[in-house]
Scaffold this motif. Structure first.
Motif, PDB file in Angstrom:
ATOM      1  N   GLU A 179      41.922  46.698  43.507  1.00 27.48           N
ATOM      2  CA  GLU A 179      41.611  45.701  42.289  1.00 27.48           C
ATOM      3  C   GLU A 179      42.283  45.811  41.251  1.00 27.48           C
ATOM      4  O   GLU A 179      42.966  45.183  40.577  1.00 27.48           O
ATOM      5  N   PHE A 180      42.430  47.553  41.075  1.00 31.16           N
ATOM      6  CA  PHE A 180      43.213  47.928  39.865  1.00 31.16           C
ATOM      7  C   PHE A 180      44.629  47.441  40.017  1.00 31.16           C
ATOM      8  O   PHE A 180      45.607  47.112  39.048  1.00 31.16           O
ATOM      9  N   GLU A 200      39.354  50.090  47.602  1.00 26.44           N
ATOM     10  CA  GLU A 200      38.771  48.688  47.252  1.00 26.44           C
ATOM     11  C   GLU A 200      39.040  48.585  45.636  1.00 26.44           C
ATOM     12  O   GLU A 200      39.806  47.727  44.926  1.00 26.44           O
ATOM     13  N   GLN A 201      38.451  49.606  45.045  1.00 25.60           N
ATOM     14  CA  GLN A 201      38.744  49.862  43.481  1.00 25.60           C
ATOM     15  C   GLN A 201      40.195  50.035  43.061  1.00 25.60           C
ATOM     16  O   GLN A 201      40.611  49.123  42.215  1.00 25.60           O
ATOM     17  N   MET A 213      36.621  53.427  46.989  1.00 25.52           N
ATOM     18  CA  MET A 213      37.723  53.949  46.025  1.00 25.52           C
ATOM     19  C   MET A 213      38.801  53.161  46.250  1.00 25.52           C
ATOM     20  O   MET A 213      39.604  52.556  45.260  1.00 25.52           O
TER      21      MET A 213
END
Length: 425
Positions: free
Chosen positions: A189-190, A185-186, A183
Motif C-alpha cells: 500500500e505504501f 500488504e502495508q 507487513m
C-alpha cells in the motif's frame, strides 16, 4: 525386503480432488501404481476389490475419518497406513498410534519427503535407520548407532513432548508469517501511495514546465509582435506624414489625388499589420485537432480572390493533427503565389506519403530565386508587409511541421510542408 515401485500398489484417500491428484502425480513419477479414493467408505471398497501394499490417508474427511479407516484396515487386512496431519494438535499422533498408523506426513509436505517416507515404510527407503531387535531399538543417525532400551511409555512421552514443541513452533511460525503478510500488504500500500505521489509530482512538474514554456513562448511572441508592429507602423506613418506634407506644400510636387492613393495604401497596410497582431496572438492558443486535408484546402481556397487563376487538388483523403489556423497557412501560400507569381495561371495541391507526409503547393509562375528561398520566411522580408509567409511558418512551427520552397526559378514556385508520421492518419 526391497520393493520394486512398479510392482507396488498405493491407495491415496483424500476428499480434496486437487490434493489427491497432487499426491498421485508425485507417486506416479516415483514409479508406483496409484489409486485414489474420495473418502473412507470408498477406500474400503477399493481394499476389498484389490488390497494395496500401502495406504496414505487424510485424517479429516466426511463420513469415516482417517482414524476410523486406519483402525478398520489394521483389524481386517493389516495393511500399513500413513496418516496426513496438519500439525495442529499432539493428540493427532496419539490417536494415530492408537489406531495403528505406521507413520505420519505433515501438511504441507515436500514431494521428496513423501516419496522417501513411502519407501521407508515399504522397506525400500534410503533411510532405514530404525531397527527393532530383542526388545531393543537401534537408531542409526550420522553413521552412528544408538541402542535405546527405554520403555514404550517413556518413548511415547518424549514423542508427544517433541510433537507438542513442533506444534507450538509451527503456530508461532504461522503467526509470524501472517504478520509478515500483513507487513507486506502495508508495504505494498505504501509503495502504491508512493507511486501515486510520484505520478502526481511528475504531473505537477510537467504542468509547471508547460506553463513555463508557455510563458517563454508568450514573451517571445509579445517581444516579436511589439517589434514588428512598432517598426512597420512607424514606417507607414512616416509615409503618410510625408505625402500629407507633399500634398499640402505650396509647390505641390505630388497631386492631392496621388497623395491620397499612397496614404490610403499606407493606411491599408497598417490595417493589415493590426489584423496580423490579432492572428499572431492566436497561434498555439487552440488545441490541436484532427483536420481533413481536403476540407482544409477547399476552405482555404474559398477565402481568396483567385482572379481567374485555376486551383486544383489531388490531395489524399487523410487527416492531420494541427492548429485550426492551418487553413490560414494554405490560404497565405496560395495568396502569395497569386500576388507574386506574375505569369501564374494555375496552382496545384498534392501530397506524398512516405516516412512523413509532404504537402506541395505548386504554381506555374516565375518562381523564387535560389538566393531568396530562405529569406521569404523572415519577418518583414518582401513586398507589402512581409508578414504572410512569416506568419505561416510560425503557425507550422507550433504544430512541429516544417516548410521550405523547392521550386525551380523560371518554372514556378513549390512550397513543401513536412508533417511527421505521428501527426497524420
Amino acid at each position: 525386503m526391497r520393493h520394486n515401485p512398479g510392482d507396488t500398489r498405493l491407495l491415496v484417500v483424500e476428499d480434496s480432488p486437487t490434493q489427491a491428484e497432487y499426491i498421485r502425480q508425485i507417486l506416479l513419477r516415483a514409479g508406483y501404481r496409484v489409486t485414489t479414493a474420495i473418502d473412507g467408505k470408498a477406500a474400503l471398497t477399493c481394499v476389498e476389490a484389490e488390497p494395496p501394499d500401502l495406504i496414505i490417508s487424510d485424517i479429516v474427511m466426511p463420513g469415516m475419518d482417517g482414524y476410523t479407516l486406519c483402525r478398520e484396515i489394521r483389524d481386517c487386512w493389516g495393511i500399513p497406513v500413513i496418516l496426513l496431519t496438519q500439525l495442529f494438535d499432539p493428540e493427532d499422533i496419539v490417536r494415530g498410534l492408537a489406531c495403528g498408523a505406521v507413520n505420519f506426513i505433515i501438511k504441507p509436505f515436500d514431494a521428496d519427503y513423501l516419496v522417501d517416507t513411502v519407501a521407508d515404510v515399504l522397506g525400500a527407503g534410503r533411510l532405514q535407520n530404525i531397527i527393532s531387535r530383542n526388545g531393543e531399538v537401534d537408531a542409526i543417525f550420522g553413521k552412528k548407532t544408538y541402542t535405546i532400551t527405554a520403555e514404550k511409555a517413556q518413548i511415547l512421552r518424549v514423542l508427544i513432548s517433541t510433537y507438542a514443541t513442533a506444534v507450538r513452533k509451527n503456530i508461532e511460525l504461522q503467526e509470524a508469517r501472517d504478520e509478515l503478510y500483513g507487513m507486506n500488504e502495508q508495504l505494498q500500500e505504501f509503495v502504491e501511495e508512493l507511486h501515486q505521489t510520484n505520478d502526481d509530482l511528475q504531473h505537477e512538474i510537467d504542468e509547471r514546465q508547460r506553463i513555463e514554456d508557455a510563458l517563454i513562448d508568450a514573451h517571445e511572441k509579445l517581444h516579436l509582435l511589439t517589434s514588428i508592429t512598432r517598426h512597420d507602423i512607424r514606417n507607414h506613418l512616416t509615409v503618410i506624414e510625408g505625402f500629407v506634407e507633399l500634398a499640402s506644400s505650396d509647390d505641390r510636387p505630388v497631386s492631392p489625388e496621388a497623395a491620397f492613393i499612397r496614404i490610403r495604401e499606407a493606411a491599408h497596410r497598417i490595417g493589415k499589420i493590426i489584423e496580423f497582431t490579432g492572428n499572431y496572438q492566436e497561434i498555439g492558443s487552440c488545441d490541436r485537432e484532427w483536420l481533413n486535408l481536403r476540407d482544409l484546402a477547399g476552405d482555404a481556397t474559398a477565402l481568396i480572390d483567385l482572379n481567374g487563376i485555376s486551383v486544383t487538388s489531388s490531395l489524399p483523403d487523410i487527416e492531420i493533427l494541427a492548429d485550426p489556423l492551418m487553413e490560414t497557412v494554405i490560404a497565405t501560400i496560395i495568396e502569395n503565389a497569386i500576388r507574386h507569381g506574375k505569369k501564374i495561371t494555375r496552382i496545384h495541391l498534392t501530397a506524398d506519403i512516405g516516412e512523413d507526409l509532404r504537402i506541395r503547393i505548386t504554381d506555374d509562375g516565375i518562381g523564387i530565386p535560389q538566393s531568396k528561398k530562405e529569406r521569404i520566411f523572415e519577418q518583414g522580408y518582401g513586398e507589402n508587409t512581409g508578414l504572410g509567409l512569416f506568419l505561416a511558418s510560425r503557425i507550422l512551427a507550433t504544430c512541429e511541421f516544417g516548410i521550405s520552397e523547392t521550386g525551380t526559378y523560371g518554372e514556378g514556385a513549390s512550397f513543401e510542408i513536412r508533417i511527421p508520421t505521428e501527426r497524420f492518419r
